[in-house]
Scaffold this motif. Structure first.
Motif, PDB file in Angstrom:
ATOM      1  N   ASN A 238      -8.982  -1.525  12.585  1.00  0.00           N
ATOM      2  CA  ASN A 238      -8.456  -2.868  12.838  1.00  0.00           C
ATOM      3  C   ASN A 238      -7.980  -2.979  14.291  1.00  0.00           C
ATOM      4  OD1 ASN A 238      -7.266  -5.378  12.854  1.00  0.00           O
ATOM      5  ND2 ASN A 238      -5.971  -5.017  11.052  1.00  0.00           N
ATOM      6  N   LYS A 239      -8.838  -3.466  15.154  1.00  0.00           N
ATOM      7  CA  LYS A 239      -8.517  -3.532  16.588  1.00  0.00           C
ATOM      8  C   LYS A 239      -7.409  -4.534  16.894  1.00  0.00           C
ATOM      9  CE  LYS A 239     -11.740  -0.556  17.098  1.00  0.00           C
ATOM     10  NZ  LYS A 239     -11.357   0.872  17.184  1.00  0.00           N
ATOM     11  N   GLU A 240      -7.109  -5.421  15.931  1.00  0.00           N
ATOM     12  CA  GLU A 240      -6.044  -6.398  16.143  1.00  0.00           C
ATOM     13  C   GLU A 240      -4.659  -5.806  15.880  1.00  0.00           C
ATOM     14  OE1 GLU A 240      -6.880  -9.731  13.678  1.00  0.00           O
ATOM     15  OE2 GLU A 240      -8.753 -10.255  14.706  1.00  0.00           O
ATOM     16  N   LEU A 241      -4.618  -4.593  15.362  1.00  0.00           N
ATOM     17  CA  LEU A 241      -3.334  -3.972  15.033  1.00  0.00           C
ATOM     18  C   LEU A 241      -3.300  -2.531  15.543  1.00  0.00           C
ATOM     19  CD1 LEU A 241      -0.639  -4.562  13.607  1.00  0.00           C
ATOM     20  CD2 LEU A 241      -1.630  -3.624  11.521  1.00  0.00           C
ATOM     21  N   ARG A 242      -3.595  -2.372  16.796  1.00  0.00           N
ATOM     22  CA  ARG A 242      -3.517  -1.039  17.393  1.00  0.00           C
ATOM     23  C   ARG A 242      -2.047  -0.675  17.590  1.00  0.00           C
ATOM     24  NH1 ARG A 242      -2.454   0.717  22.407  1.00  0.00           N
ATOM     25  NH2 ARG A 242      -3.325   2.708  23.121  1.00  0.00           N
ATOM     26  N   PRO A 243      -1.575   0.447  17.035  1.00  0.00           N
ATOM     27  CA  PRO A 243      -0.164   0.821  17.169  1.00  0.00           C
ATOM     28  C   PRO A 243       0.222   1.052  18.627  1.00  0.00           C
ATOM     29  CG  PRO A 243      -1.236   2.104  15.457  1.00  0.00           C
ATOM     30  CD  PRO A 243      -2.320   1.388  16.197  1.00  0.00           C
ATOM     31  N   PHE A 244       1.459   0.725  18.951  1.00  0.00           N
ATOM     32  CA  PHE A 244       1.964   0.940  20.312  1.00  0.00           C
ATOM     33  C   PHE A 244       2.525   2.356  20.486  1.00  0.00           C
ATOM     34  CE2 PHE A 244       2.189  -3.635  19.626  1.00  0.00           C
ATOM     35  CZ  PHE A 244       1.627  -4.131  20.800  1.00  0.00           C
ATOM     36  N   ALA A 245       2.986   2.944  19.386  1.00  0.00           N
ATOM     37  CA  ALA A 245       3.600   4.268  19.466  1.00  0.00           C
ATOM     38  C   ALA A 245       2.551   5.358  19.238  1.00  0.00           C
ATOM     39  CB  ALA A 245       4.714   4.406  18.439  1.00  0.00           C
ATOM     40  N   LYS A 246       2.539   6.340  20.120  1.00  0.00           N
ATOM     41  CA  LYS A 246       1.631   7.469  19.930  1.00  0.00           C
ATOM     42  C   LYS A 246       2.094   8.345  18.769  1.00  0.00           C
ATOM     43  CE  LYS A 246       0.447   7.670  24.861  1.00  0.00           C
ATOM     44  NZ  LYS A 246       0.512   8.486  26.096  1.00  0.00           N
ATOM     45  N   GLU A 247       3.394   8.350  18.534  1.00  0.00           N
ATOM     46  CA  GLU A 247       3.943   9.188  17.473  1.00  0.00           C
ATOM     47  C   GLU A 247       5.211   8.543  16.918  1.00  0.00           C
ATOM     48  OE1 GLU A 247       6.084  13.399  17.750  1.00  0.00           O
ATOM     49  OE2 GLU A 247       3.899  13.591  18.070  1.00  0.00           O
ATOM     50  N   VAL A 248       5.401   8.670  15.619  1.00  0.00           N
ATOM     51  CA  VAL A 248       6.614   8.200  14.961  1.00  0.00           C
ATOM     52  C   VAL A 248       7.237   9.375  14.219  1.00  0.00           C
ATOM     53  CG1 VAL A 248       7.619   6.671  13.218  1.00  0.00           C
ATOM     54  CG2 VAL A 248       5.758   5.849  14.671  1.00  0.00           C
ATOM     55  N   GLY A 249       8.499   9.627  14.491  1.00  0.00           N
ATOM     56  CA  GLY A 249       9.214  10.676  13.781  1.00  0.00           C
ATOM     57  C   GLY A 249      10.243  10.067  12.852  1.00  0.00           C
ATOM     58  N   PHE A 250      10.087  10.292  11.558  1.00  0.00           N
ATOM     59  CA  PHE A 250      11.050   9.785  10.575  1.00  0.00           C
ATOM     60  C   PHE A 250      12.105  10.844  10.300  1.00  0.00           C
ATOM     61  CE2 PHE A 250       7.408   7.035   9.305  1.00  0.00           C
ATOM     62  CZ  PHE A 250       8.042   5.810   9.373  1.00  0.00           C
ATOM     63  N   THR A 251      13.373  10.462  10.399  1.00  0.00           N
ATOM     64  CA  THR A 251      14.484  11.343  10.061  1.00  0.00           C
ATOM     65  C   THR A 251      15.083  10.905   8.723  1.00  0.00           C
ATOM     66  OG1 THR A 251      15.971   9.968  11.388  1.00  0.00           O
ATOM     67  CG2 THR A 251      15.004  11.905  12.458  1.00  0.00           C
ATOM     68  N   PHE A 252      15.932  11.771   8.138  1.00  0.00           N
ATOM     69  CA  PHE A 252      16.446  11.519   6.791  1.00  0.00           C
ATOM     70  C   PHE A 252      17.978  11.467   6.747  1.00  0.00           C
ATOM     71  CE2 PHE A 252      12.706  14.510   5.685  1.00  0.00           C
ATOM     72  CZ  PHE A 252      11.771  13.496   5.848  1.00  0.00           C
ATOM     73  N   VAL A 253      18.617  10.868   7.738  1.00  0.00           N
ATOM     74  CA  VAL A 253      20.073  10.827   7.788  1.00  0.00           C
ATOM     75  C   VAL A 253      20.582   9.758   6.818  1.00  0.00           C
ATOM     76  CG1 VAL A 253      22.110  10.572   9.239  1.00  0.00           C
ATOM     77  CG2 VAL A 253      19.996  11.523  10.201  1.00  0.00           C
ATOM     78  N   THR A 254      21.374  10.151   5.834  1.00  0.00           N
ATOM     79  CA  THR A 254      21.857   9.202   4.826  1.00  0.00           C
ATOM     80  C   THR A 254      23.338   8.853   4.980  1.00  0.00           C
ATOM     81  OG1 THR A 254      22.298  11.029   3.285  1.00  0.00           O
ATOM     82  CG2 THR A 254      20.148   9.951   3.126  1.00  0.00           C
ATOM     83  N   ASP A 255      24.104   9.665   5.695  1.00  0.00           N
ATOM     84  CA  ASP A 255      25.525   9.389   5.880  1.00  0.00           C
ATOM     85  C   ASP A 255      25.710   8.187   6.813  1.00  0.00           C
ATOM     86  OD1 ASP A 255      28.458  10.426   5.718  1.00  0.00           O
ATOM     87  OD2 ASP A 255      28.094  10.105   7.856  1.00  0.00           O
ATOM     88  N   ALA A 256      26.470   7.198   6.357  1.00  0.00           N
ATOM     89  CA  ALA A 256      26.625   5.951   7.110  1.00  0.00           C
ATOM     90  C   ALA A 256      27.208   6.178   8.495  1.00  0.00           C
ATOM     91  CB  ALA A 256      27.489   4.972   6.319  1.00  0.00           C
ATOM     92  N   THR A 257      28.258   6.978   8.560  1.00  0.00           N
ATOM     93  CA  THR A 257      28.901   7.228   9.850  1.00  0.00           C
ATOM     94  C   THR A 257      27.952   7.927  10.805  1.00  0.00           C
ATOM     95  OG1 THR A 257      31.072   7.375   8.790  1.00  0.00           O
ATOM     96  CG2 THR A 257      30.854   8.335  10.985  1.00  0.00           C
ATOM     97  N   ALA A 258      27.231   8.922  10.298  1.00  0.00           N
ATOM     98  CA  ALA A 258      26.297   9.677  11.140  1.00  0.00           C
ATOM     99  C   ALA A 258      25.157   8.790  11.632  1.00  0.00           C
ATOM    100  CB  ALA A 258      25.748  10.876  10.366  1.00  0.00           C
ATOM    101  N   VAL A 259      24.660   7.901  10.774  1.00  0.00           N
ATOM    102  CA  VAL A 259      23.582   6.991  11.174  1.00  0.00           C
ATOM    103  C   VAL A 259      24.058   6.071  12.291  1.00  0.00           C
ATOM    104  CG1 VAL A 259      22.173   5.030  10.444  1.00  0.00           C
ATOM    105  CG2 VAL A 259      22.332   7.036   8.988  1.00  0.00           C
ATOM    106  N   ALA A 260      25.221   5.469  12.113  1.00  0.00           N
ATOM    107  CA  ALA A 260      25.758   4.554  13.124  1.00  0.00           C
ATOM    108  C   ALA A 260      25.977   5.272  14.449  1.00  0.00           C
ATOM    109  CB  ALA A 260      27.057   3.932  12.629  1.00  0.00           C
ATOM    110  N   GLN A 261      26.519   6.469  14.404  1.00  0.00           N
ATOM    111  CA  GLN A 261      26.758   7.226  15.630  1.00  0.00           C
ATOM    112  C   GLN A 261      25.455   7.551  16.349  1.00  0.00           C
ATOM    113  OE1 GLN A 261      29.048  10.582  14.184  1.00  0.00           O
ATOM    114  NE2 GLN A 261      31.009   9.503  14.404  1.00  0.00           N
TER     115      GLN A 261
END
Length: 550
Positions: A238-261
């Motif tokens: 789909n040439k109309e939706l070429r991603p802009f990011a070469k790489e995406v790293g997903f993290t798993f931080v669930t603590d609210a305070t840690a995420v906000a920080q």
């Protein structure tokens, strides 16, 4: 289909402290005034940000509900799992930020009320460069239709799925199905490579087995307990939706305070479904902006069993009037929510039929408005004799804990004793769909979501006999008939009328106490733009849209 229900994982909200006294003060007292029905106004919310202007090397994005349990599309019904899968796997159709759908891998033709034909577009390929074939589509749909698949409810009325041409797949139905077509834009319509999936077997969508689909990203490394890496599919069809990011790293931080920080420090670029407790801090952030978007998510008190004190309808109706929903939305949820008065929340109303649903909804706003005196009268007229009502919440979730405490205090004000019972996350997840895990529980405080704007999703799972989320064993022949007819009616106006007619029967039974309709909360760092910020992101390759802001 209510995918969150199916997964048995009702998203809870994260930490928020020191607000009970403020909440009770804001919500205390009684009111005899009837509020004006609050109409959902999408203009006040943001569905997407301005388009990205260039590439970025890497985006770090947090999955606030934690690590996915699977990336197998047919079972990827959790917040985290579905979000990741839609970046790797295209579906037959695609969803837009406003929840409408359009062709993706295929175009669609409704040839008759019981025959739907998908025609693969030219040049569609898997991430390994091989073409997506009709055989792959048939295999994937049949795999999702298997009764063991979470998404199988979508295929309830399907009679056959057959290859009827080189690029053509025909789905025939036992009876018309108004739910099926749009569901092909969600994980229900995702296509995997048949040859690969047959080899992978039970390892499809696992850290060891991986995932081979046709999406804008490929699944790179999945380090259990650490993170998931997606790599741009430079050969994306789909040439109309070429991603802009070469790489995406997903993290798993669930603590609210840690995420906000981490967001405030710029260590994480963005996240969806942020805990409500983070709103005050992130609204002042110098590293990015916080956005509220339209969402099909709701917060409610589900009556958890058919017996016990809440078997009395008057007591259930009393709870409807005992909670100040507006104050709850403002104080506890920091304005990222609207009061909700019916099982079918306004956010689930299809746009074309909004006026029909609004007229019906207004009556329930009046009937269920906050009024402690009216609630007390209902309790006094009920069979309630002071028995303890057990309200279950998930352990470690301070915002929902505060909400439960508010319910407890306002129930006390009308003469009802509520005991709060916390459950560990795994037990809570199981209890949301397994009655044996919730003995003695009368109410469950939770949030649910629908994949799109389809009233048939939540109503089918909550109200039809033998469904695992029909906690009270609700069975009304006329409601079943009307909801079945609504699903079989392809005319959206006529379908809406049947749903509203059913609503007139099931709402007075009050098997659930709706509280709020919540917004999707997104944070995006200043260097980025383009994000989809409505809940439609969950059914879209959302990371493909995010790129450089300048």
């Amino acid at each position: 289909m209510d995918l969150a229900h199916l997964a048995g994982r009702r998203l809870m909200f994260a930490a928020m402290a020191l607000i009970v006294s403020a909440t009770v003060a804001a919500c205390g007292g009684s009111s005899t005034e009837t509020p004006t029905a609050r109409k959902l106004d999408p203009a006040k919310l943001t569905s997407s940000l301005p388009a990205a202007k260039g590439d970025v090397d890497k985006i770090i994005w947090n999955l606030t509900t934690g690590e996915p349990d699977t990336l197998d599309p047919r079972n990827a019904a959790g917040y985290s799992s579905g979000q990741v899968v839609k970046n790797v796997c295209d579906s037959l159709l695609s969803m837009n930020a406003d929840f409408s759908t359009r062709p993706s891998l295929a175009t669609m033709e409704q040839r008759s009320p019981t025959e739907l034909v998908f025609t693969l577009r030219d040049g569609v390929t898997f991430s390994d460069g091989t073409p997506v074939t009709a055989d792959d589509v048939v295999y994937s749909l049949k795999r999702s239709a298997d009764p063991t698949a979470i998404v199988s409810f979508v295929f309830l009325y399907v009679e056959a799925i057959k290859k009827t041409g080189d690029k053509e797949v025909t789905v025939t139905f036992k009876q018309p199905d108004a739910l099926f077509a749009d569901s092909m834009a969600t994980i229900s319509g995702a296509v995997v490579k048949k040859e690969w999936a047959e080899r992978a077997g039970k390892d499809v969508g696992t850290p060891s087995g991986g995932l081979v689909c046709s999406g804008p990203f490929t699944l790179g490394e999945w380090k259990s307990g650490s993170g998931i890496t997606l790599t741009r599919n430079d050969g994306y069809w789909n040439k109309e939706l070429r991603p802009f990011a070469k790489e995406v790293g997903f993290t798993f931080v669930t603590d609210a305070t840690a995420v906000a920080q981490a967001l405030n420090a710029g260590e994480i670029d963005g996240a969806y479904e942020l805990p409500f407790s983070t709103v005050p801090s992130l609204q002042k952030s110098q590293k990015g902006r916080l956005i509220f978007g339209p969402s099909t998510q709701t917060v409610s008190l589900a009556v958890a069993r058919p017996d016990g004190p809440l078997a009395d309808n008057k007591l259930r109706r009393a709870l409807q009037r005992a909670v100040d929903r507006d104050a709850l939305a403002k104080v506890v949820f920091h304005g990222a929510a609207e009061a909700n008065y019916t099982l079918l929340a306004p956010a689930s109303w299809p746009g074309g039929q909004r006026a029909l649903y609004q007229t019906a909804y207004d009556a329930y706003v009046k009937e269920r408005s906050y009024d402690l005196q009216a609630a007390k009268t209902l309790v006094q007229g009920s069979s309630y004799k002071g028995d303890t009502v057990v309200l279950a919440t998930m352990a470690g979730d301070e915002t929902m804990s505060r909400t439960a405490q508010l319910v407890q205090q306002q129930a006390k004000a009308i003469g009802v004793t509520v005991k709060i019972q916390t459950m560990q996350p795994l037990v809570w997840a199981e209890a949301s769909y397994d009655a044996s895990k919730r003995p003695g529980v009368d109410l469950m405080l939770s949030q649910n979501f629908n994949a799109g704007q389809s009233p048939l999703e939540p109503l089918g799972f909550d109200l039809l006999p033998e469904q695992p989320y029909n906690y009270t064993g609700y069975a009304n022949a006329e409601v079943t008939k009307l909801l079945t007819e609504a699903r079989q009616t392809l005319d959206p106006v006529e379908s809406a009328r049947k749903i509203i007619e059913a609503q007139e029967i099931f709402e007075p039974d009050a098997s659930s106490v709706p509280l709020l309709s919540t917004n999707t909360i997104t944070f995006l760092g200043n260097r980025l733009t383009g994000a989809v910020t409505s809940f439609a992101y969950w059914s879209m390759p959302q990371m493909a849209y995010v790129g450089a802001a300048g």
